[in-house]
Design a protein around this motif. Sequence first.
Motif, PDB file in Angstrom:
ATOM      1  N   ILE A 110       0.895  -1.300   0.171  1.00  0.00           N
ATOM      2  CA  ILE A 110      -0.049   0.071  -0.049  1.00  0.00           C
ATOM      3  C   ILE A 110       0.867   1.136  -0.189  1.00  0.00           C
ATOM      4  N   LYS A 111       1.716   1.430   0.915  1.00  0.00           N
ATOM      5  CA  LYS A 111       2.893   2.450   0.827  1.00  0.00           C
ATOM      6  C   LYS A 111       3.524   2.665  -0.307  1.00  0.00           C
ATOM      7  N   LEU A 112       3.857   1.432  -1.125  1.00  0.00           N
ATOM      8  CA  LEU A 112       4.311   1.583  -2.572  1.00  0.00           C
ATOM      9  C   LEU A 112       3.675   2.267  -3.335  1.00  0.00           C
ATOM     10  N   ILE A 113       2.305   2.198  -3.518  1.00  0.00           N
ATOM     11  CA  ILE A 113       1.535   2.726  -4.166  1.00  0.00           C
ATOM     12  C   ILE A 113       1.289   4.012  -3.976  1.00  0.00           C
ATOM     13  N   ARG A 114       1.348   4.419  -2.610  1.00  0.00           N
ATOM     14  CA  ARG A 114       1.425   5.762  -2.111  1.00  0.00           C
ATOM     15  C   ARG A 114       2.764   6.446  -2.341  1.00  0.00           C
ATOM     16  N   THR A 115       3.951   5.851  -2.406  1.00  0.00           N
ATOM     17  CA  THR A 115       5.112   6.489  -2.868  1.00  0.00           C
ATOM     18  C   THR A 115       4.887   6.799  -4.318  1.00  0.00           C
ATOM     19  N   LEU A 116       4.116   6.152  -5.195  1.00  0.00           N
ATOM     20  CA  LEU A 116       4.232   6.268  -6.672  1.00  0.00           C
ATOM     21  C   LEU A 116       3.132   7.462  -6.825  1.00  0.00           C
ATOM     22  N   GLY A 117       2.572   8.014  -6.046  1.00  0.00           N
ATOM     23  CA  GLY A 117       1.400   8.998  -5.965  1.00  0.00           C
ATOM     24  C   GLY A 117       0.031   8.604  -6.068  1.00  0.00           C
ATOM     25  N   GLY A 118      -0.225   7.303  -5.914  1.00  0.00           N
ATOM     26  CA  GLY A 118      -1.353   6.675  -5.869  1.00  0.00           C
ATOM     27  C   GLY A 118      -2.578   7.216  -4.741  1.00  0.00           C
ATOM     28  N   ASN A 119      -3.701   7.037  -5.104  1.00  0.00           N
ATOM     29  CA  ASN A 119      -4.747   7.116  -4.090  1.00  0.00           C
ATOM     30  C   ASN A 119      -5.421   5.829  -3.705  1.00  0.00           C
ATOM     31  N   LYS A 120      -6.511   5.855  -3.037  1.00  0.00           N
ATOM     32  CA  LYS A 120      -7.111   4.646  -2.526  1.00  0.00           C
ATOM     33  C   LYS A 120      -7.689   3.790  -3.486  1.00  0.00           C
ATOM     34  N   VAL A 121      -8.097   4.525  -4.682  1.00  0.00           N
ATOM     35  CA  VAL A 121      -8.708   3.727  -5.765  1.00  0.00           C
ATOM     36  C   VAL A 121      -7.445   3.083  -6.475  1.00  0.00           C
ATOM     37  N   HIS A 122      -6.316   3.613  -6.630  1.00  0.00           N
ATOM     38  CA  HIS A 122      -5.125   3.177  -7.058  1.00  0.00           C
ATOM     39  C   HIS A 122      -4.652   1.864  -6.386  1.00  0.00           C
ATOM     40  N   ILE A 123      -4.769   1.927  -5.191  1.00  0.00           N
ATOM     41  CA  ILE A 123      -4.275   0.910  -4.078  1.00  0.00           C
ATOM     42  C   ILE A 123      -5.364  -0.378  -4.280  1.00  0.00           C
ATOM     43  N   PHE A 124      -6.562  -0.059  -4.581  1.00  0.00           N
ATOM     44  CA  PHE A 124      -7.402  -1.092  -4.767  1.00  0.00           C
ATOM     45  C   PHE A 124      -7.428  -1.655  -6.398  1.00  0.00           C
ATOM     46  N   THR A 125      -7.233  -1.012  -7.139  1.00  0.00           N
ATOM     47  CA  THR A 125      -7.104  -1.240  -8.557  1.00  0.00           C
ATOM     48  C   THR A 125      -5.491  -2.189  -8.891  1.00  0.00           C
ATOM     49  N   LYS A 126      -4.689  -1.631  -8.318  1.00  0.00           N
ATOM     50  CA  LYS A 126      -3.371  -2.098  -8.641  1.00  0.00           C
ATOM     51  C   LYS A 126      -2.695  -3.028  -7.597  1.00  0.00           C
ATOM     52  N   VAL A 127      -3.258  -3.049  -6.522  1.00  0.00           N
ATOM     53  CA  VAL A 127      -2.593  -4.037  -5.572  1.00  0.00           C
ATOM     54  C   VAL A 127      -3.647  -5.017  -4.926  1.00  0.00           C
ATOM     55  N   VAL A 128      -4.768  -4.494  -4.107  1.00  0.00           N
ATOM     56  CA  VAL A 128      -5.585  -5.086  -3.466  1.00  0.00           C
ATOM     57  C   VAL A 128      -6.368  -6.439  -4.243  1.00  0.00           C
ATOM     58  N   PHE A 129      -7.181  -5.646  -5.256  1.00  0.00           N
ATOM     59  CA  PHE A 129      -7.891  -6.612  -6.164  1.00  0.00           C
ATOM     60  C   PHE A 129      -7.086  -7.400  -6.832  1.00  0.00           C
ATOM     61  N   PRO A 130      -5.994  -7.115  -7.666  1.00  0.00           N
ATOM     62  CA  PRO A 130      -4.985  -8.169  -8.312  1.00  0.00           C
ATOM     63  C   PRO A 130      -4.443  -9.268  -7.188  1.00  0.00           C
ATOM     64  N   GLY A 131      -4.055  -8.584  -6.298  1.00  0.00           N
ATOM     65  CA  GLY A 131      -3.536  -9.667  -5.259  1.00  0.00           C
ATOM     66  C   GLY A 131      -4.466 -10.532  -4.712  1.00  0.00           C
ATOM     67  N   ASN A 132      -5.794 -10.482  -4.761  1.00  0.00           N
ATOM     68  CA  ASN A 132      -6.781 -11.210  -4.313  1.00  0.00           C
ATOM     69  C   ASN A 132      -7.313 -12.233  -5.262  1.00  0.00           C
ATOM     70  N   ILE A 133      -6.953 -12.070  -6.595  1.00  0.00           N
ATOM     71  CA  ILE A 133      -7.463 -13.105  -7.490  1.00  0.00           C
ATOM     72  C   ILE A 133      -7.240 -14.465  -7.155  1.00  0.00           C
ATOM     73  N   PRO A 134      -6.356 -14.958  -6.710  1.00  0.00           N
ATOM     74  CA  PRO A 134      -6.243 -16.401  -6.468  1.00  0.00           C
ATOM     75  C   PRO A 134      -7.137 -16.787  -5.394  1.00  0.00           C
ATOM     76  N   LEU A 135      -7.538 -15.873  -4.319  1.00  0.00           N
ATOM     77  CA  LEU A 135      -8.457 -16.111  -3.456  1.00  0.00           C
ATOM     78  C   LEU A 135      -9.878 -16.158  -3.952  1.00  0.00           C
ATOM     79  N   ILE A 136      -9.942 -15.273  -4.996  1.00  0.00           N
ATOM     80  CA  ILE A 136     -11.672 -15.063  -5.625  1.00  0.00           C
ATOM     81  C   ILE A 136     -11.728 -16.476  -6.300  1.00  0.00           C
ATOM     82  N   LEU A 137     -10.772 -16.828  -6.971  1.00  0.00           N
ATOM     83  CA  LEU A 137     -10.841 -18.167  -7.871  1.00  0.00           C
ATOM     84  C   LEU A 137     -11.028 -19.228  -7.036  1.00  0.00           C
ATOM     85  N   SER A 138     -10.353 -19.474  -5.858  1.00  0.00           N
ATOM     86  CA  SER A 138     -10.438 -20.475  -5.028  1.00  0.00           C
ATOM     87  C   SER A 138     -11.870 -20.582  -4.161  1.00  0.00           C
ATOM     88  N   MET A 139     -12.526 -19.243  -3.858  1.00  0.00           N
ATOM     89  CA  MET A 139     -13.709 -19.387  -3.185  1.00  0.00           C
ATOM     90  C   MET A 139     -14.591 -19.460  -4.391  1.00  0.00           C
TER      91      MET A 139
END
Lengths: 251, 251
Positions: free
Chosen positions: A152-181
């Motif tokens: 999350i800090k990485l995205i903030r250091t690159l100038g990102g906001n909460k939407v960027h944090i979600f779209t670039k890190v949170v959601f893609p990082g959880n795709i394996p969980l979404i598939l197993s669920m």
Amino acid sequence: MKKNRNITFLRIFVFASFLLLWQVAADKQWIDSFYFSSPLLLYQQFIHDMTDMSLFRHCFFTLSEFFISFILIIGGSIFLAALFWFFQTLGKVMEPFLIILNSLPKSALAPLIIVWLGTGIKPIILCGISVGIFGSVLHFYQSFCNTDPERIKLIRTLGGNKVHIFTKVVFPGNIPLILSMSKVNIGLALVGVIIGEFLAGRQGIGYLIIYSSQTFKMTIMIMSICILCLLSALLYLVVNQVERFILNKKY
Amino acid sequence: MVTFEHVSFSYNEEGKEAQIIDDLNFRIKKGSFTALIGPSGCGKSTILSLICGFYKPKKGSIFLDSDLQGTGKIGYMLQNDHLLEWRTIFKNILLGLEIQKKKTKETLQYAHSLLSKYGLREYENAKPSALSGGMRQRAALIRTLVLQPSLLLLDEPFSALDYQTRLHVSSDIYHIIKEEEKTAILVTHDIAEAVALADTIIVLTKSPCTVKEIIPIKFEQNGITREAVRSTPLFQYYFDLVWEALQNEKE
């Protein structure tokens, strides 16, 4: 490789032996085929119902209801979990309610849904959704919240906001969980749809099971259960292939 | 380029005000490589977060040159590379450009040129797992450099690497920073690393941290190249100087 082949062979052998033993037991009248049916009777019933297309119709209804429920479980869970992640106070307020609803035996909700929505496809789909959605929202929300704070800090250091944090890190990082669920939710959505059909269906495999149990047509009932097994295995295989494809491509 | 004047910072921890930084004063010159060294937990990373604007000082002022105003002017490199495993190396490098909506033909060309210059061009379509620790760290630096920041903040970027890789990577990154004519602030625990890389070492006290000593490092002025510093008596001299300054600053 050879060991895998042996295991496959043993599986087929066990299944074939079971069918053979069942047929012999029915023929020799060790069991009453009125109650227990037999593989041959199942096959004859299957051919009959396929010829008059009735089985296709029932399968089509169950599968349609299942797909709608399944997509709404996954889509709705991601949407709600994202909403709770964006508005964390809302998430914290809702978490205990989700835990309670998730631990509730969902079949207890079905009669209530039928009373509220009557018969038809709507209550069946809602039953299907109710079985899987609470657990999925809870899992997704907790996993979204457990995203590595350094990422999350990485995205903030690159100038990102909460939407960027979600779209670039949170959601893609959880795709394996979404598939197993998704795999878990195949079973859950099917359970919900069948419960719905038991209570409010006029068509579908669940209706066929309940109808045949009331009229003591055990062959139809056992055949319906076997078809349900095949459908859930088939759906599991499809999602498994989708999961492998996405994970191989992306991870 | 960056000036801290009587900066104090504290945050609220379970109802208690925890003082992290107290009356901090220093100045970073343009084009310099400054190392911040101090006991762990003294607030070194907090200083970088203050420069980045993630936190606001409770007292005092931080002055940034006009070329550091605006998004993307300050680059931040974290302890781990945090390359996103679902993206290729090239897509990882473009992360900041995507966030800041600066993905143009020119910036893409610049990204390609950086990859070629620093030996990662042939890995641009590879996933991060295919790269060694050192290559990953170089990719992380390119991800920061592609935004063309004027100031680079390096928050213990080599600490996750083994000792040998660390020596190679720190030397690589030093040369990249000098070649790109960037100003850099390095946070580290490692005295040898600070002496080998920095032009100036700011020794910090234990928390609440303030400046204990500012030590200018003059290898080039004594005709010693950075590749050769570790084997010189001057290196040992600076090492001892920093060590002495840190003696009373145990955690």
